[in-house]
Design a protein around this motif. Structure first.
Motif, short mmCIF file in Angstrom:
data_model
loop_
_atom_site.label_atom_id
_atom_site.label_comp_id
_atom_site.label_asym_id
_atom_site.label_seq_id
_atom_site.Cartn_x
_atom_site.Cartn_y
_atom_site.Cartn_z
N ARG A 17 13.80 -20.36 10.29
CA ARG A 17 14.44 -20.70 11.58
C ARG A 17 14.98 -19.46 12.28
NH1 ARG A 17 17.44 -25.16 10.22
NH2 ARG A 17 15.95 -26.45 11.36
N THR A 19 9.08 -26.70 7.21
CA THR A 19 10.02 -26.88 6.11
C THR A 19 11.19 -25.89 6.20
OG1 THR A 19 8.74 -25.34 4.75
CG2 THR A 19 8.21 -27.68 4.55
N ASN A 20 11.22 -25.08 7.24
CA ASN A 20 12.24 -24.02 7.35
C ASN A 20 12.33 -23.25 6.03
OD1 ASN A 20 14.35 -22.43 8.36
ND2 ASN A 20 15.91 -23.87 7.66
N ALA A 21 11.19 -22.69 5.64
CA ALA A 21 11.10 -22.05 4.33
C ALA A 21 12.09 -20.89 4.19
CB ALA A 21 9.66 -21.55 4.13
N ASP A 40 14.76 -25.52 17.27
CA ASP A 40 15.38 -25.70 15.96
C ASP A 40 15.37 -27.16 15.50
OD1 ASP A 40 15.93 -23.04 15.28
OD2 ASP A 40 17.58 -23.00 16.71
N LEU A 41 15.19 -28.07 16.46
CA LEU A 41 15.05 -29.47 16.07
C LEU A 41 13.70 -29.68 15.38
CD1 LEU A 41 16.37 -32.27 16.22
CD2 LEU A 41 15.16 -32.62 18.39
N GLY A 94 13.23 -28.88 1.29
CA GLY A 94 13.14 -30.04 2.18
C GLY A 94 13.23 -31.36 1.44
N ASN A 123 18.31 -27.63 3.71
CA ASN A 123 17.19 -28.29 4.39
C ASN A 123 17.19 -29.78 4.10
OD1 ASN A 123 16.20 -26.03 5.67
ND2 ASN A 123 14.62 -25.59 4.16
N THR A 124 18.20 -30.45 4.61
CA THR A 124 18.31 -31.89 4.37
C THR A 124 18.29 -32.64 5.70
OG1 THR A 124 20.72 -31.71 4.32
CG2 THR A 124 19.58 -31.62 2.21
N GLY A 125 17.15 -32.57 6.36
CA GLY A 125 16.99 -33.34 7.59
C GLY A 125 17.11 -32.51 8.84
N TYR A 126 17.13 -33.19 9.99
CA TYR A 126 17.09 -32.50 11.28
C TYR A 126 18.32 -31.62 11.47
CZ TYR A 126 13.68 -36.24 12.17
OH TYR A 126 12.63 -37.11 12.09
N ASP A 127 18.11 -30.58 12.23
CA ASP A 127 19.13 -29.57 12.45
C ASP A 127 20.10 -30.02 13.55
OD1 ASP A 127 20.59 -27.31 12.80
OD2 ASP A 127 18.93 -26.06 13.50
N GLY A 150 11.93 -27.42 10.52
CA GLY A 150 12.57 -28.17 9.44
C GLY A 150 12.43 -29.67 9.56
N ALA A 151 11.72 -30.15 10.57
CA ALA A 151 11.57 -31.61 10.75
C ALA A 151 10.39 -32.15 9.94
CB ALA A 151 11.42 -31.97 12.22
N ASP A 194 22.40 -27.22 15.38
CA ASP A 194 21.87 -26.44 16.49
C ASP A 194 21.56 -27.29 17.71
OD1 ASP A 194 22.05 -23.85 15.42
OD2 ASP A 194 20.34 -24.24 14.13
N LEU A 195 21.42 -28.60 17.48
CA LEU A 195 21.25 -29.49 18.63
C LEU A 195 22.55 -29.58 19.42
CD1 LEU A 195 19.27 -31.42 20.06
CD2 LEU A 195 20.18 -33.25 18.63
N THR A 239 7.76 -34.68 11.31
CA THR A 239 8.10 -36.06 11.69
C THR A 239 8.43 -36.21 13.17
OG1 THR A 239 10.46 -35.81 11.21
CG2 THR A 239 9.05 -36.52 9.38
#
Lengths: 485, 485
Positions: B170, B156-158, B203-204, B442, A196-200, B207-208, A203-204, B211
């Motif tokens: 996700r 946070t895509n826990a 999916d964008l 995250g 979980n280090t930023g935008y996915d 986990g964002a 999958d984009l 923001t």
């Protein structure tokens, strides 16, 4: 006649391509490029400056940088088995086809971690074979497996018949390496199950059909090979009951359903008419035909029980017996040998060819929430009948995915039928039921108009913002996926 | 002392909030807002113009539009159980906290289609209960379940302890409804298993960390409730063997492993020291301690066999017997009752509290490719020991996720230890082994500096482009997730 290659190369672009990938890997002769400028459907043909076949990620990055600087459209290509024209260039702009097929290395396979890192040009079946050598499977499965590439699978988020258990390509991919529209390289080939280090970004890019960059390699999940399988053809009393049958099978086998394919009577009829050698799995008419396959990696499931039956098969038979007593399943045929299993799958996989042989048809690839499929099919089949169409439907019912093909009712002239009205009816009911007008084939060129009509404007606006931000000069597969704003 | 509420409301912003959500749902009194301006960690405190509690998606959209027009920072908030400060406003800019907790309706639950549509403010445990009433489970599971919200889980895509079987948030989410930074609403609450119509916006946004917009509702997958469970504590001969044990268990149970938690001796020691009532599951020292749980929805797995044992348990015991003969498992304790199972889980879930009680510690949440975990732990534990730290590690080993907590070696003074050096060592080896510096918690505020240092610049650049394109005025949870460019 359409000319295969754009005649003008005033900018010396082709020489610049040669400088990057080497002379042998830049194709410009009409006989060399012809097959790259169309696809499996044969519906799309076009022109390009050249077909370029890079051998490394670095070469792809250099190519993209060059094209970005010179405003040349880049059309990434895999095995050209797409059904929507996504891999064929558009006319009206200097274009280069970037074929990834030379990048076909399996970079590593980790049997303990159950992952494989493959380049975009690896043919899907090659990946199947590599996994199987380790007692593992890569479960993505569909008819084009012998020629499609994993890069194409990723770009279209390919589905197929095992999605009900293992998910689409997106769910099977842990990480990617990709070249972005400015030529920068994203290295996210990590194979991590959690990150979980930023935008996915993975999958984009998956499912973006090459409009946001080129995926050059990916890490995929592998699964243990089944030790036991049970394959059957069922006649379920009505489509509405199919979901109950699926749920019971899932619960009874601990989520072991690998395929749950809808094959109603009209589909069986057209297959058996076109391919007389294929035998009907059940005598008489089927109500709602379902090809089901259950599998298990549990060693005990493959063992013979005291009465001589295999445990998994015995449990499936027991369940089916109960469903027959309840009247949900009317008849069932269980494959008793690997040959019978292969025959059932051959029947399933011959449907597209059978429909194509049988006459003109319009193919829709749609999906619905599971609980709404029965209503859609009932209402829409009746509606299509009124309009003179005979729907030849098959589908991955476990995922709510129908391949809804409209053919002409016997005795009706295809060209005289109101196809546009029929499509509008389908799309209107889909919208009402929260369905999708492209379940697994993507948008490409062929679904741009319905994308304009049916996709929520707010979502289209977000997609356009992303495309503009990442691909300022609109070089990546322009004119695909996103309708003009 | 930090003042809870920004004193100046020269712009009349608070009145504008009241006009949208009603006076009762705009909190400005210090005693009312205090809890909203910090989080579970207590490390972050800040100020805001107000805490606003919208009741509908329409109200959220109006709020965001207003804030976008007036350049007010929006900080979305769920149950405030995050560990990285992602839900706490930053100083230096007019901010509003948007708490989603009033949007707590379960809009629909479809037991046949096995989906549930829940608003962002639904508490995770409430969703568990609603599913269970239908004989189904929502498998997302971790300690904060009684207070975290599904909106926070999505943002946070826990992860948690069941990811090895069911995936992160996700993978459990089929569709979302969200308000974008310009106030437009995306309605993608479709519940479809297949939908390839453009970029993967779901999916964008997952986990964002708020923001890129506010997720207001989501459709989640549900699964059949297990009919049989087998829970055990194993002493595996060495960490390297744990992956073999996991793979054997997966194959032997047909992918039935629901949890595979690493609990080595130092973690057990600190738990038993802080909570003397908790009994060690095995006598003597454990080599590599693993808490494993296997489950199955197959009715036959829960049935008594001729010898009186339950089938699933018997098969797990049989496998463990073989692993012991091979010397891979040295000792094992199987829960013989629901109480014993609960005790094992209580032990696992008390670790964070135990570490916190035991003294100062620095918590790392990292992940590695499965096959590289043993090497990481061996090298890093030795390195930490040299520096005067005692790692108190637990982890979701089945996902390659370690909670690597650094405490002081007995007799060493925490404040005198070289924490920055230790972190650098950890991050360097992670980078070398293709690991992640934030597996499931995250980035928030707390990991911005390591994000700057370790995230690939090309990926950061793409993320910034997306953020700028979608949130032109940078109003959505500014200063979180993305380090300043």
């Amino acid at each position: 006649m359409i000319e295969a290659i754009q005649n003008t190369d005033a900018g010396g672009h082709v020489d610049a391509f040669r400088a990057i990938v080497g002379e042998a890997h830049v194709l410009t002769q009409p006989e060399d490029v012809a097959s790259y400028l169309t696809d499996w459907t044969g519906l799309y043909r076009s022109t390009a400056l050249a077909v370029v076949r890079p051998g490394t990620t670095g070469e792809v990055a250099e190519l993209i940088k060059l094209c970005n600087a010179r405003n040349i459209a880049v059309v990434p290509q895999g095995g050209r088995t797409g059904l929507c024209g996504g891999g064929v260039p558009l006319a009206g702009r200097a274009s280069v086809v970037v074929s990834l097929t030379r990048m076909n290395a399996i970079r590593s396979l980790d049997p303990e971690g159950r992952t494989v890192t493959a380049e975009a040009g690896v043919v899907l079946e090659t990946l199947h074979d590599a996994a199987l050598k380790q007692g593992l499977i890569f479960p993505l499965m569909f008819g084009a497996k012998g020629s499609c590439t994993v890069g194409g699978n990723l770009s279209t988020n390919a589905g197929g018949s095992n999605v009900v258990r293992y998910g689409n390509t997106r769910e099977l991919c842990l990480g990617i390496e990709a070249v972005m529209p400015d030529g920068s390289v994203i290295n996210a080939l990590t194979g991590l199950r959690k990150d979980n280090t930023g935008y996915d970004l993975k999958d984009l890019l998956i499912g973006a059909e090459g409009t946001l960059g080129i995926i050059t390699a990916a890490v995929f999940k592998l699964y243990p090979a089944p030790r036991a399988r049970s394959t059957a053809f069922l006649s379920v009393d009505k489509l509405e009951s199919a979901l109950t049958v699926l749920n019971r099978l899932q619960d009874h086998t601990g989520g072991g359903v690998e395929a749950f394919e809808y094959m109603p009577q009209p589909a069986l009829d057209v297959i058996c008419k076109v391919f007389p050698a294929i035998r009907r799995p059940l005598a008489g008419k089927v109500a709602t035909g379902i090809l089901v396959e259950v599998a298990s990696s549990r060693p005990h499931d493959g063992e013979e029980m005291q009465d001589g039956s295999i445990r998994l098969e015995a449990e499936v038979m027991e369940l089916l017996g109960g469903l027959m007593e309840e009247g949900l399943v009317l008849d069932a045929m269980m494959a008793q040998s690997e040959q019978q299993r292969a025959d059932l799958w051959k029947m399933r996989e011959s449907i597209l060819e059978a429909i194509t042989e049988a006459g003109p048809a319009y193919h829709l690839d749609i999906s619905l929430p599971l609980a709404r499929i029965a209503r859609f099919v009932e209402e829409m089949d009746a509606e299509m009948d009124r309009l003179g169409f005979r729907p030849l439907t098959v589908g991955h019912l476990g995922d709510g995915n129908l391949h809804y093909a409209l053919s002409a009712t016997e005795g009706r002239e295809w060209n005289a039928l109101p196809l546009e009205t029929a499509k509008e009816k389908v799309f209107a009911l889909l919208a009402e039921l929260n369905g999708s007008f492209s379940a697994e084939h993507g948008i490409g060129q062929s679904k741009l108009s319905v994308m304009t009509k049916l996709k929520e404007p707010a979502q289209l606006a977000v997609m356009r913002s992303i495309k503009c931000a990442l691909d300022i000069n609109n070089i990546m597969n322009p004119g695909k996926l996103l309708p003009p704003g």
